[in-house]
Scaffold this motif. Structure first.
Motif, PDB file in Angstrom:
ATOM      1  N   MET A 184       5.979  12.818   5.143  1.00  0.00           N
ATOM      2  CA  MET A 184       5.710  12.452   6.565  1.00  0.00           C
ATOM      3  C   MET A 184       5.408  10.771   6.750  1.00  0.00           C
ATOM      4  O   MET A 184       5.883  10.265   7.806  1.00  0.00           O
ATOM      5  CB  MET A 184       4.925  13.421   7.046  1.00  0.00           C
ATOM      6  CG  MET A 184       5.418  15.001   6.755  1.00  0.00           C
ATOM      7  SD  MET A 184       6.912  15.322   7.528  1.00  0.00           S
ATOM      8  CE  MET A 184       6.490  14.613   9.369  1.00  0.00           C
ATOM      9  N   ILE A 185       4.367  10.572   5.982  1.00  0.00           N
ATOM     10  CA  ILE A 185       4.017   9.166   6.187  1.00  0.00           C
ATOM     11  C   ILE A 185       5.293   8.178   6.060  1.00  0.00           C
ATOM     12  O   ILE A 185       5.590   7.337   6.810  1.00  0.00           O
ATOM     13  CB  ILE A 185       2.892   8.984   5.330  1.00  0.00           C
ATOM     14  CG1 ILE A 185       1.634   9.758   5.578  1.00  0.00           C
ATOM     15  CG2 ILE A 185       2.557   7.280   5.315  1.00  0.00           C
ATOM     16  CD1 ILE A 185       0.413   9.864   4.569  1.00  0.00           C
ATOM     17  N   VAL A 186       5.933   8.369   4.909  1.00  0.00           N
ATOM     18  CA  VAL A 186       7.086   7.427   4.519  1.00  0.00           C
ATOM     19  C   VAL A 186       8.173   7.458   5.607  1.00  0.00           C
ATOM     20  O   VAL A 186       8.668   6.479   6.229  1.00  0.00           O
ATOM     21  CB  VAL A 186       7.489   7.681   3.185  1.00  0.00           C
ATOM     22  CG1 VAL A 186       9.054   6.818   2.835  1.00  0.00           C
ATOM     23  CG2 VAL A 186       6.592   7.365   2.190  1.00  0.00           C
ATOM     24  N   LYS A 187       8.286   8.721   6.327  1.00  0.00           N
ATOM     25  CA  LYS A 187       9.379   8.790   6.978  1.00  0.00           C
ATOM     26  C   LYS A 187       8.858   8.092   8.601  1.00  0.00           C
ATOM     27  O   LYS A 187       9.724   7.403   9.401  1.00  0.00           O
ATOM     28  CB  LYS A 187       9.392  10.350   7.428  1.00  0.00           C
ATOM     29  CG  LYS A 187      10.542  10.732   8.656  1.00  0.00           C
ATOM     30  CD  LYS A 187      10.848  12.272   8.591  1.00  0.00           C
ATOM     31  CE  LYS A 187      11.821  12.406   9.806  1.00  0.00           C
ATOM     32  NZ  LYS A 187      12.171  13.659   9.928  1.00  0.00           N
ATOM     33  N   ASN A 188       7.658   8.419   8.967  1.00  0.00           N
ATOM     34  CA  ASN A 188       7.056   7.713  10.115  1.00  0.00           C
ATOM     35  C   ASN A 188       7.213   6.369  10.142  1.00  0.00           C
ATOM     36  O   ASN A 188       7.209   5.748  11.361  1.00  0.00           O
ATOM     37  CB  ASN A 188       5.721   8.356  10.375  1.00  0.00           C
ATOM     38  CG  ASN A 188       5.775   9.649  10.619  1.00  0.00           C
ATOM     39  OD1 ASN A 188       6.720  10.207  11.289  1.00  0.00           O
ATOM     40  ND2 ASN A 188       4.555  10.406  10.552  1.00  0.00           N
ATOM     41  N   ILE A 189       7.081   5.576   8.997  1.00  0.00           N
ATOM     42  CA  ILE A 189       7.058   4.180   8.952  1.00  0.00           C
ATOM     43  C   ILE A 189       8.371   3.685   8.633  1.00  0.00           C
ATOM     44  O   ILE A 189       8.559   2.474   8.510  1.00  0.00           O
ATOM     45  CB  ILE A 189       6.058   3.548   7.938  1.00  0.00           C
ATOM     46  CG1 ILE A 189       6.590   4.225   6.523  1.00  0.00           C
ATOM     47  CG2 ILE A 189       4.810   3.850   7.987  1.00  0.00           C
ATOM     48  CD1 ILE A 189       5.535   3.572   5.506  1.00  0.00           C
ATOM     49  N   GLY A 190       9.244   4.506   8.668  1.00  0.00           N
ATOM     50  CA  GLY A 190      10.796   4.216   8.460  1.00  0.00           C
ATOM     51  C   GLY A 190      11.335   3.583   7.101  1.00  0.00           C
ATOM     52  O   GLY A 190      12.038   2.625   7.135  1.00  0.00           O
ATOM     53  N   LEU A 191      10.668   4.339   6.026  1.00  0.00           N
ATOM     54  CA  LEU A 191      11.110   3.830   4.755  1.00  0.00           C
ATOM     55  C   LEU A 191      11.733   4.671   3.739  1.00  0.00           C
ATOM     56  O   LEU A 191      11.877   4.504   2.775  1.00  0.00           O
ATOM     57  CB  LEU A 191       9.767   3.296   4.006  1.00  0.00           C
ATOM     58  CG  LEU A 191       8.992   2.093   4.408  1.00  0.00           C
ATOM     59  CD1 LEU A 191       7.763   1.608   3.578  1.00  0.00           C
ATOM     60  CD2 LEU A 191      10.116   0.889   4.382  1.00  0.00           C
ATOM     61  N   ILE A 192      12.279   5.778   4.539  1.00  0.00           N
ATOM     62  CA  ILE A 192      13.031   6.820   3.779  1.00  0.00           C
ATOM     63  C   ILE A 192      14.250   6.110   3.050  1.00  0.00           C
ATOM     64  O   ILE A 192      14.813   5.534   3.864  1.00  0.00           O
ATOM     65  CB  ILE A 192      13.336   8.138   4.790  1.00  0.00           C
ATOM     66  CG1 ILE A 192      11.909   8.960   5.153  1.00  0.00           C
ATOM     67  CG2 ILE A 192      14.336   8.765   4.294  1.00  0.00           C
ATOM     68  CD1 ILE A 192      11.397   9.570   3.873  1.00  0.00           C
ATOM     69  N   ASP A 193      14.462   6.737   1.821  1.00  0.00           N
ATOM     70  CA  ASP A 193      15.690   6.264   1.377  1.00  0.00           C
ATOM     71  C   ASP A 193      15.625   4.678   0.768  1.00  0.00           C
ATOM     72  O   ASP A 193      16.736   4.146   1.048  1.00  0.00           O
ATOM     73  CB  ASP A 193      17.157   6.725   1.767  1.00  0.00           C
ATOM     74  CG  ASP A 193      17.881   6.820   0.968  1.00  0.00           C
ATOM     75  OD1 ASP A 193      18.022   6.789  -0.290  1.00  0.00           O
ATOM     76  OD2 ASP A 193      19.221   6.723   1.340  1.00  0.00           O
ATOM     77  N   THR A 194      14.603   4.312   0.763  1.00  0.00           N
ATOM     78  CA  THR A 194      14.427   2.871   0.208  1.00  0.00           C
ATOM     79  C   THR A 194      13.700   2.659  -1.284  1.00  0.00           C
ATOM     80  O   THR A 194      12.794   3.709  -1.430  1.00  0.00           O
ATOM     81  CB  THR A 194      13.617   1.913   1.132  1.00  0.00           C
ATOM     82  OG1 THR A 194      12.388   2.668   1.440  1.00  0.00           O
ATOM     83  CG2 THR A 194      14.389   2.117   2.613  1.00  0.00           C
ATOM     84  N   GLN A 195      14.111   1.963  -2.057  1.00  0.00           N
ATOM     85  CA  GLN A 195      13.174   1.457  -3.342  1.00  0.00           C
ATOM     86  C   GLN A 195      11.795   1.279  -2.992  1.00  0.00           C
ATOM     87  O   GLN A 195      10.973   1.530  -3.856  1.00  0.00           O
ATOM     88  CB  GLN A 195      13.778   0.350  -3.967  1.00  0.00           C
ATOM     89  CG  GLN A 195      15.145   0.829  -4.642  1.00  0.00           C
ATOM     90  CD  GLN A 195      16.315   0.084  -3.633  1.00  0.00           C
ATOM     91  OE1 GLN A 195      16.065  -0.063  -2.588  1.00  0.00           O
ATOM     92  NE2 GLN A 195      17.585   0.055  -4.083  1.00  0.00           N
ATOM     93  N   LEU A 196      11.438   0.490  -1.703  1.00  0.00           N
ATOM     94  CA  LEU A 196      10.024   0.166  -1.593  1.00  0.00           C
ATOM     95  C   LEU A 196       9.218   1.304  -1.250  1.00  0.00           C
ATOM     96  O   LEU A 196       7.914   1.250  -1.813  1.00  0.00           O
ATOM     97  CB  LEU A 196      10.222  -0.738  -0.198  1.00  0.00           C
ATOM     98  CG  LEU A 196       8.764  -1.265   0.309  1.00  0.00           C
ATOM     99  CD1 LEU A 196       8.144  -2.153  -0.875  1.00  0.00           C
ATOM    100  CD2 LEU A 196       8.845  -1.992   1.683  1.00  0.00           C
ATOM    101  N   ALA A 197       9.847   2.411  -0.646  1.00  0.00           N
ATOM    102  CA  ALA A 197       8.906   3.754  -0.689  1.00  0.00           C
ATOM    103  C   ALA A 197       8.588   4.249  -1.750  1.00  0.00           C
ATOM    104  O   ALA A 197       7.487   4.609  -1.949  1.00  0.00           O
ATOM    105  CB  ALA A 197       9.646   4.543   0.275  1.00  0.00           C
TER     106      ALA A 197
END
Length: 296
Positions: free
Chosen positions: A148-161
């Protein structure tokens, strides 16, 4: 006088006959060696079978009953592995995320462990206990909140996440592993560096880190394996662009088919980086098991 003549043969027999304690020791040693070889064989055989299956033709890999030794050696499964799925991209994502998170985890963990080792306080001990409690929390219980945290900051499906999440998970482990190494390094090293004009951070980089290379190598390989072998976090936080090899290997198994040949080829390829990495840093790992003791 003894009734038995002490000829040369009797004397030689008495001298070379093993005593009972020595005989028991030899039998026990032979038993331990046999047990160790049997356990090693149990661990090695499945991996050998995996390698041999990956070298079989695709039809033979799924034949029934299965055969241990391939009738002909073929690299067909390794070719199909890349033809069926973009495994090259998946392997690159795994290597990038595991390597970057390992570098960050070791560096941040070493900094924190050095501070806790050299500036001991009640607050530091509470923080150390807090990191242990965090590391003991089951991964499944924090996976959804992290998602949920990663999704809210817009990093879903990224290597950075994945890099950030793996780093957050591995830093507590790195702190607990590294603090033992820093405790074993005499504080006189820091004092000598301070006399020569180095600050705390400079003495840490120039003096302490080179001395603690066994600890750094040991921590690096364990944190790398934790990130490299992860399946749950990658499954939740990736879909296409940042998908890692662990998730990619699972896609060879579907509801309608099992591509066993390419799956075994991908599994063998997936295990190679950790094995190669372990081979090159094995001397540091062995010395690191002694907690990086420094001899003066």
């Amino acid at each position: 006088m003894s009734d038995l003549p002490l000829n040369r043969a009797n004397i030689k027999k008495r001298v070379h006959a093993p005593s009972m304690p020595l005989l028991k020791k030899r039998l026990w040693t032979a038993f331990v060696i046999l047990l160790a070889c049997s356990l090693a064989l149990l661990f090695i055989l499945p991996y050998v079978y995996l390698i041999l299956t990956s070298l079989k033709p695709s039809a033979e890999a799924v034949s029934s009953p299965p055969s241990f030794w391939p009738s002909t050696f073929s690299i067909e499964n390794y070719q199909n592995m890349f033809n069926y799925l973009p495994m090259g991209t998946y392997f690159f994502n795994s290597l990038l995320t595991a390597g970057a998170s390992t570098a960050l985890s070791v560096f941040l963990g070493a900094l924190a462990a050095y501070g806790l080792s050299r500036f001991s306080s009640a607050t530091g001990r509470i923080f150390l206990l807090f990191t242990l409690v965090i590391r003991m929390v089951p991964m499944i219980s924090i996976a959804i909140p992290m998602y949920m945290i990663v999704k809210n900051i817009g990093l879903i499906d990224t290597q950075l996440a994945l890099i950030l999440v793996y780093t957050a998970i591995n830093v507590p482990f790195a702190i607990w592993l590294m603090i033992g190494f820093f405790d074993s390094i005499p504080k006189e090293y820091d004092e000598a560096a301070r006399v020569d004009g180095c600050g705390w951070f400079s003495s840490f980089l120039r003096i302490i880190l080179p001395v603690s290379l066994p600890g750094l190598a040991t921590t690096a390989i364990f944190t790398f394996m934790l990130a490299w072998n992860d399946f749950l976090i990658s499954l939740l936080m990736t879909s296409t662009m940042a998908k890692t090899a662990t998730v990619g290997i699972s896609e060879f198994l579907t509801a309608y088919n099992l591509d066993l040949g390419p799956m075994t080829a991908a599994a063998v390829s997936f295990s190679l980086p950790v094995m190669i990495f372990s081979f090159f840093v094995q001397r540091y790992i062995v010395s690191g098991m002694t907690l990086g003791a420094v001899k003066e």
